[in-house]
Design an enzyme around this catalytic site. Structure first.
Site, PDB file in Angstrom:
ATOM      1  N   ASP A 248      -5.429   4.982  10.312  1.00  0.00           N
ATOM      2  CA  ASP A 248      -6.871   5.082  10.055  1.00  0.00           C
ATOM      3  C   ASP A 248      -7.389   3.818   9.384  1.00  0.00           C
ATOM      4  O   ASP A 248      -8.567   3.504   9.461  1.00  0.00           O
ATOM      5  CB  ASP A 248      -7.165   6.260   9.121  1.00  0.00           C
ATOM      6  CG  ASP A 248      -6.769   7.584   9.727  1.00  0.00           C
ATOM      7  OD1 ASP A 248      -6.646   8.555   8.956  1.00  0.00           O
ATOM      8  OD2 ASP A 248      -6.545   7.651  10.941  1.00  0.00           O
TER       9      ASP A 248
ATOM     10  N   HIS B 290       0.811  -1.227   0.000  1.00  0.00           N
ATOM     11  CA  HIS B 290       0.000   0.000   0.000  1.00  0.00           C
ATOM     12  C   HIS B 290       0.835   1.264   0.000  1.00  0.00           C
ATOM     13  O   HIS B 290       0.375   2.322   0.412  1.00  0.00           O
ATOM     14  CB  HIS B 290      -0.994  -0.009   1.158  1.00  0.00           C
ATOM     15  CG  HIS B 290      -2.259  -0.759   0.807  1.00  0.00           C
ATOM     16  ND1 HIS B 290      -2.221  -1.984   0.197  1.00  0.00           N
ATOM     17  CD2 HIS B 290      -3.561  -0.440   0.953  1.00  0.00           C
ATOM     18  CE1 HIS B 290      -3.462  -2.404  -0.002  1.00  0.00           C
ATOM     19  NE2 HIS B 290      -4.296  -1.483   0.431  1.00  0.00           N
TER      20      HIS B 290
ATOM     21  N   GLU C  39      -9.168  13.852  15.185  1.00  0.00           N
ATOM     22  CA  GLU C  39      -8.691  14.107  13.834  1.00  0.00           C
ATOM     23  C   GLU C  39      -9.518  15.225  13.220  1.00  0.00           C
ATOM     24  O   GLU C  39     -10.578  15.585  13.743  1.00  0.00           O
ATOM     25  CB  GLU C  39      -8.798  12.852  12.934  1.00  0.00           C
ATOM     26  CG  GLU C  39      -7.736  11.822  13.159  1.00  0.00           C
ATOM     27  CD  GLU C  39      -7.526  10.897  11.951  1.00  0.00           C
ATOM     28  OE1 GLU C  39      -8.034  11.178  10.854  1.00  0.00           O
ATOM     29  OE2 GLU C  39      -6.840   9.862  12.141  1.00  0.00           O
TER      30      GLU C  39
HETATM   31  C1  LIG Z   1      -5.946   3.494   2.267  1.00  0.00           C
HETATM   32  C2  LIG Z   1      -4.692   3.846   3.044  1.00  0.00           C
HETATM   33  C3  LIG Z   1      -4.810   4.464   4.277  1.00  0.00           C
HETATM   34  C4  LIG Z   1      -3.674   4.786   5.009  1.00  0.00           C
HETATM   35  N1  LIG Z   1      -3.820   5.382   6.238  1.00  0.00           N
HETATM   36  C5  LIG Z   1      -2.720   5.652   6.967  1.00  0.00           C
HETATM   37  C6  LIG Z   1      -2.842   6.254   8.239  1.00  0.00           C
HETATM   38  O1  LIG Z   1      -3.924   6.577   8.675  1.00  0.00           O
HETATM   39  N2  LIG Z   1      -1.711   6.492   8.947  1.00  0.00           N
HETATM   40  C7  LIG Z   1      -0.465   6.140   8.490  1.00  0.00           C
HETATM   41  O2  LIG Z   1       0.519   6.335   9.199  1.00  0.00           O
HETATM   42  N3  LIG Z   1      -0.307   5.580   7.259  1.00  0.00           N
HETATM   43  C8  LIG Z   1      -1.404   5.353   6.497  1.00  0.00           C
HETATM   44  N4  LIG Z   1      -1.255   4.809   5.253  1.00  0.00           N
HETATM   45  C9  LIG Z   1       0.130   4.660   4.712  1.00  0.00           C
HETATM   46  C10 LIG Z   1       0.723   3.325   5.110  1.00  0.00           C
HETATM   47  O3  LIG Z   1       1.126   3.362   6.463  1.00  0.00           O
HETATM   48  C11 LIG Z   1       1.951   3.066   4.267  1.00  0.00           C
HETATM   49  O4  LIG Z   1       1.624   3.115   2.908  1.00  0.00           O
HETATM   50  C12 LIG Z   1       2.536   1.697   4.601  1.00  0.00           C
HETATM   51  O5  LIG Z   1       3.801   1.575   4.067  1.00  0.00           O
HETATM   52  C13 LIG Z   1       1.643   0.647   4.011  1.00  0.00           C
HETATM   53  O6  LIG Z   1       1.908  -0.583   4.645  1.00  0.00           O
HETATM   54  P1  LIG Z   1       2.204  -1.863   3.739  1.00  0.00           P
HETATM   55  O7  LIG Z   1       2.166  -3.033   4.636  1.00  0.00           O
HETATM   56  O8  LIG Z   1       1.324  -1.852   2.554  1.00  0.00           O
HETATM   57  O9  LIG Z   1       3.720  -1.557   3.320  1.00  0.00           O
HETATM   58  P2  LIG Z   1       4.382  -1.673   1.841  1.00  0.00           P
HETATM   59  O10 LIG Z   1       3.809  -0.597   1.004  1.00  0.00           O
HETATM   60  O11 LIG Z   1       4.309  -3.063   1.360  1.00  0.00           O
HETATM   61  O12 LIG Z   1       5.918  -1.279   2.215  1.00  0.00           O
HETATM   62  C14 LIG Z   1       6.185   0.016   2.691  1.00  0.00           C
HETATM   63  C15 LIG Z   1       7.697   0.203   2.837  1.00  0.00           C
HETATM   64  O13 LIG Z   1       8.163  -0.561   3.950  1.00  0.00           O
HETATM   65  C16 LIG Z   1       9.003  -1.613   3.520  1.00  0.00           C
HETATM   66  N5  LIG Z   1       8.555  -2.795   4.254  1.00  0.00           N
HETATM   67  C17 LIG Z   1       7.385  -3.464   4.133  1.00  0.00           C
HETATM   68  N6  LIG Z   1       7.325  -4.473   5.018  1.00  0.00           N
HETATM   69  C18 LIG Z   1       8.500  -4.422   5.736  1.00  0.00           C
HETATM   70  C19 LIG Z   1       9.047  -5.178   6.800  1.00  0.00           C
HETATM   71  N7  LIG Z   1       8.400  -6.225   7.326  1.00  0.00           N
HETATM   72  N8  LIG Z   1      10.271  -4.824   7.271  1.00  0.00           N
HETATM   73  C20 LIG Z   1      10.957  -3.768   6.757  1.00  0.00           C
HETATM   74  N9  LIG Z   1      10.487  -3.020   5.732  1.00  0.00           N
HETATM   75  C21 LIG Z   1       9.274  -3.347   5.248  1.00  0.00           C
HETATM   76  C22 LIG Z   1       8.810  -1.729   2.021  1.00  0.00           C
HETATM   77  O14 LIG Z   1       9.990  -2.186   1.392  1.00  0.00           O
HETATM   78  C23 LIG Z   1       8.500  -0.297   1.644  1.00  0.00           C
HETATM   79  O15 LIG Z   1       9.683   0.451   1.535  1.00  0.00           O
HETATM   80  C24 LIG Z   1      -2.378   4.490   4.488  1.00  0.00           C
HETATM   81  C25 LIG Z   1      -2.251   3.866   3.235  1.00  0.00           C
HETATM   82  C26 LIG Z   1      -3.398   3.554   2.525  1.00  0.00           C
HETATM   83  C27 LIG Z   1      -3.252   2.901   1.201  1.00  0.00           C
HETATM   84  C1  LIG Z   2      -8.385   5.851  -0.503  1.00  0.00           C
HETATM   85  C2  LIG Z   2      -9.147   6.239   0.718  1.00  0.00           C
HETATM   86  C3  LIG Z   2     -10.496   6.169   0.869  1.00  0.00           C
HETATM   87  C4  LIG Z   2     -10.790   6.656   2.097  1.00  0.00           C
HETATM   88  N1  LIG Z   2      -9.614   6.983   2.696  1.00  0.00           N
HETATM   89  C5  LIG Z   2      -9.519   7.541   3.961  1.00  0.00           C
HETATM   90  N2  LIG Z   2     -10.608   8.105   4.492  1.00  0.00           N
HETATM   91  C6  LIG Z   2     -10.515   8.678   5.715  1.00  0.00           C
HETATM   92  N3  LIG Z   2      -9.404   8.695   6.449  1.00  0.00           N
HETATM   93  C7  LIG Z   2      -8.321   8.121   5.928  1.00  0.00           C
HETATM   94  N4  LIG Z   2      -7.081   8.003   6.428  1.00  0.00           N
HETATM   95  C8  LIG Z   2      -6.373   7.353   5.517  1.00  0.00           C
HETATM   96  N5  LIG Z   2      -7.115   7.031   4.437  1.00  0.00           N
HETATM   97  C9  LIG Z   2      -8.329   7.527   4.680  1.00  0.00           C
HETATM   98  C10 LIG Z   2      -8.607   6.738   1.860  1.00  0.00           C
END
Ligand SMILES: Cc1cc2nc3c(=O)[nH]c(=O)nc-3n(C[C@H](O)[C@H](O)[C@H](O)COP(=O)(O)OP(=O)(O)OC[C@H]3O[C@@H](n4cnc5c(N)ncnc54)[C@H](O)[C@@H]3O)c2cc1C
Ligand SMILES: Cc1ccn(-c2ncnc3[nH]cnc23)c1
Length: 507
Positions: free
Chosen positions: A146, A83, A257
């Site tokens: 979130d 993600h 928030e």
């Molecule tokens: C819909 C949505 C909502 C989100 N909401 C929030 C939020 O509210 N707060 C917030 O803080 N973030 C939020 N995020 C961001 C999210 O925290 C980051 O995108 C995070 O990296 C996604 O986790 P993942 O497991 O998909 O990691 P990946 O995207 O798979 O990896 C992220 C990074 O970490 C590395 N990595 C992955 N796993 C490991 C591991 N086990 N050890 C070491 N490195 C590793 C990868 O190589 C890459 O560099 C959101 C993302 C999305 C898509």
């Molecule tokens: C792509 C998407 C659809 C809803 N969200 C979110 N809505 C509300 N709070 C959020 N925080 C992170 N993603 C959020 C993100």
């Protein structure tokens, strides 16, 4: 379950042949699946995808690449739930390690050495699964994101923030111990007391120092229910001053928030649809005279037998706030339902084909002193009337962050997260959003707003040096210790082979 396909093409690149004998599967056919992420903007094709059956598979893979030496082009990208937004979990021609295949799940331990309970979770575990397992014991992690369909290793590699972080700090402030496979293929347990340099480096370390294979996550008693409250403001100063008062008060909400509503079309419908019809209080139609609106979202945790006292506390807290009187909206849901709320949005968006689209997100930490200047220009001009997706805006307390970690935050006691969570489903909308993001960053630079990117995306080492500032030397020094050949997480483009670097011997 992770479905793997075996090698249909017997021609396996010779450097990878030794990896065919691991306990887990090394797939070449699944490479395109690992060349995608939530951002849907970058597709870097790996040479192979490892589905590790054990930590020793991760060790063998990294050790093998490390032993190939500095002339090897191979890199290793741990992939959590994929993600990321700009290819951070991808590798061009390297090996992707699908951490969700690692298994190992979540185990609740009731007595940490400080007498506190913790969850011992796989680095590839989704937070929703951590929560479900902990709730069986009446417990839950303290600090969240979130959205819960993210992995423990992925969010700990960034910071992990949500509306609880004002009190508990980010997720990286709520772990006791990590098990990590370093860029030399060593397995190390690290904590405040043991291998503490690695413990600090890895938290918020963008995957640069090792692959997190297990984490011990601090837990607290889980409430049964949540009173979920939203109010609206038309005045930005009242909105931000009330938020700052709430995150500084001794007695306050449990989650705080804020959202910015730049385009009011359908607001009432969206507004009403996000709360179920059982609401005791419903916002009457209100006229916000076309101004930008600001939504303050708060919760109060409670157990059924505490409903009356919770109600009094909520009334007491709300009485101090200067929201538009007709916009108070409240509902009561289970703790699980509240924490998994963004998944509800995901289901709706998926049903409309609006989830797997490009996501040109921009997440910024803005110092409190400049948030008004930022808001005036960005919401009043650059993004006026645009409706790209949710815009979060809420304050955080610097004192709850640990400056020994690799996480980068502004040098101010209170700073704001501003998250532009854009979707770009239509042709042309991606370019438009990227252009607006560029304008916002240029505005901050021109006006000397000392912002920091969260989930940072840069493509040159000069920009990364600017991101880390006076902490760059420590960051690069730690990289030299734990991943001296810059094998790990190339998708972050910090020490990526294409970028000249003084600290890594790979380029
Ligand atoms: C819909 C949505 C909502 C989100 N909401 C929030 C939020 O509210 N707060 C917030 O803080 N973030 C939020 N995020 C961001 C999210 O925290 C980051 O995108 C995070 O990296 C996604 O986790 P993942 O497991 O998909 O990691 P990946 O995207 O798979 O990896 C992220 C990074 O970490 C590395 N990595 C992955 N796993 C490991 C591991 N086990 N050890 C070491 N490195 C590793 C990868 O190589 C890459 O560099 C959101 C993302 C999305 C898509
Ligand atoms: C792509 C998407 C659809 C809803 N969200 C979110 N809505 C509300 N709070 C959020 N925080 C992170 N993603 C959020 C993100």
């Amino acid at each position: 379950s992770v479905v793997t396909t075996h090698v249909s093409n017997p021609v396996v690149p010779s450097p990878l042949r030794p990896l065919l004998h691991l306990q887990g599967n090394l797939s070449f056919d699944d490479a395109p699946l690992a060349a995608k992420d939530f951002g849907n903007i970058y597709q870097l094709l790996p040479a192979a995808v490892l589905y590790p059956a054990s930590v020793s598979d991760v060790v063998s893979t990294v050790q093998h690449v490390f032993q190939l030496g500095p002339r090897s082009k191979l890199t290793v990208a741990a992939r959590g739930h994929g993600h990321s937004l700009q290819g951070q979990a991808q590798t061009d021609g390297g090996i992707v390690v699908r951490m969700e295949a690692l298994g190992g799940g979540t185990r609740v331990v009731h007595q940490h050495h400080g007498g506190q309970p913790y969850a011992d979770a796989s680095g590839g575990e989704l937070w929703i699964n951590v929560l479900v397992e902990c709730l069986k014991h009446g417990l839950a992690p303290k600090s969240w994101t979130d959205y819960l369909h993210l992995t423990v290793g992925g969010t700990l590699s960034n910071a992990g923030i949500s509306g609880q972080a004002f009190r508990h700090g980010p997720q990286i402030s709520n772990v006791y111990q990590l098990e990590i496979v370093t860029g030399k293929g060593e397995v190390m347990n690290c904590s405040e007391e043991e291998n503490s340099e690695l413990f600090h480096a890895a938290r918020g370390g963008l995957g640069q120092f090792g692959i997190i294979t297990r984490a011990q996550i601090a837990l607290e008693p889980a409430p049964e229910m949540v009173r979920w409250i939203r109010v609206l403001y038309s005045d930005f100063t009242s909105f931000t001053e009330d938020q700052e008062m709430l995150i500084s008060a001794k007695e306050t909400f449990d989650y705080i928030e804020g959202f910015v509503i730049t385009n009011r079309t359908g607001l009432i419908n969206n507004w009403r649809s996000s709360f179920n019809p059982r609401d005791p209080v419903r916002a009457s139609q209100f006229d916000s005279d076309g101004k930008i609106l600001f939504c303050l979202e708060m919760t109060k945790n409670f157990n059924q037998h505490e409903a009356e006292s919770m109600d009094q506390q909520v009334e007491q807290h709300l009485s101090k706030l200067r929201y538009l009187p007709s916009t108070l909206f409240q509902s009561e849901v289970s703790y699980l339902e509240f924490l998994d709320r963004v998944h509800a949005s995901e289901v709706k968006l998926r049903s409309k084909g609006l989830w797997d689209v490009p996501h040109p997100w921009l997440n910024l930490f803005i110092p409190r002193a400049r948030i008004k200047d930022f808001a005036r220009e960005v919401f009043g001009k650059i993004l006026r009337d645009s409706s790209r997706g949710p815009i979060l805006l809420y304050p955080l307390n610097r004192s709850k962050w640990d400056n020994r970690t690799s996480a980068v935050i502004p040098d101010e006691e209170i700073f704001y997260l501003v998250a532009l969570l854009s979707s770009a489903p239509s042709p042309g909308s991606l370019e438009e959003a990227l252009k607006q993001n560029r304008k916002i960053l240029d505005f901050c630079n021109k006006e000397g707003i000392k912002m920091k990117q969260y989930l940072p995306y840069y493509t040159t080492q000069e920009e990364w040096r600017g991101h880390y500032g006076d902490r760059w030397e420590m960051f690069a020094h730690r990289k030299g210790i734990y991943d001296p050949l810059s094998i790990l997480a190339p998708g972050q483009r910090i020490f990526h082979k294409g970028v000249q670097s003084s600290s890594s011997s790979r380029v």
